[in-house]
Motif scaffolding. Sequence first.
Motif: not given
Length: 213
Positions: A193-202, A157-167
């Motif tokens: 959904x597609x945009x967020x999955x692409x960002x996470x995949x990167x 959750x903290x890792x996602x927060x650093x990316x600007x994504x709230x989990x």
Amino acid sequence: MKPRKSRSSSNRKKSNGGTLIGLFLGLVIGVVAAAGVVWYINKAPTPFADKGQRPSTAIPADANGGSPAPMALPGKPGDPVPAPTAADDGKPRFDFYKILPGNADAIPDPATADPNQTAQKQSDAEKEKQAKEGALKEPVYLQTGSFQNAADADNQKAKLALMGAEASVQQVMLQDKVWYRVRLGPFKKQDEVNSMRSELSSQGIEANIVKKD
């Protein structure tokens, strides 16, 4: 003295007779003059007689003074109605009747419309709008991991927060074991959904599309 009286009486009779004759002649002349004036007025044309007048369209009454008889239509009683010719093809010769009051096309009243048809049209319009905007029928989530250790879930959750994504972390019980799911969302559009999955995949994070349990 007697001869003098006879003369005065005769003079009075003459004067009286002359007065009556004069009155009679004056009366006759006045009547003749009045008749001449009336005749002249009736015969002389008046300059304003024909102005502002219209030809009479009244239907003459019958000989007995009763109500006017209806005008006879062409043909005889019982004759068949003539069929439309090729020139008119059964259509009206003039189009101005279309603009007269009462001849306009009827517009259905929305209050009397079928509610089922109205609801169907609204539903179709909403589906079409959603299809254009890429909207989803129901919200979905992106699950970035499921951990048995709560600390691992917090780290994700903290890792996602650093990316600007709230989990969020969801705790569930599966086969007598506690699991901690880390999810993003909800998302209502497929583009998001597609945009967020692409960002996470990167960033090396795999995300799966799931629905709300």
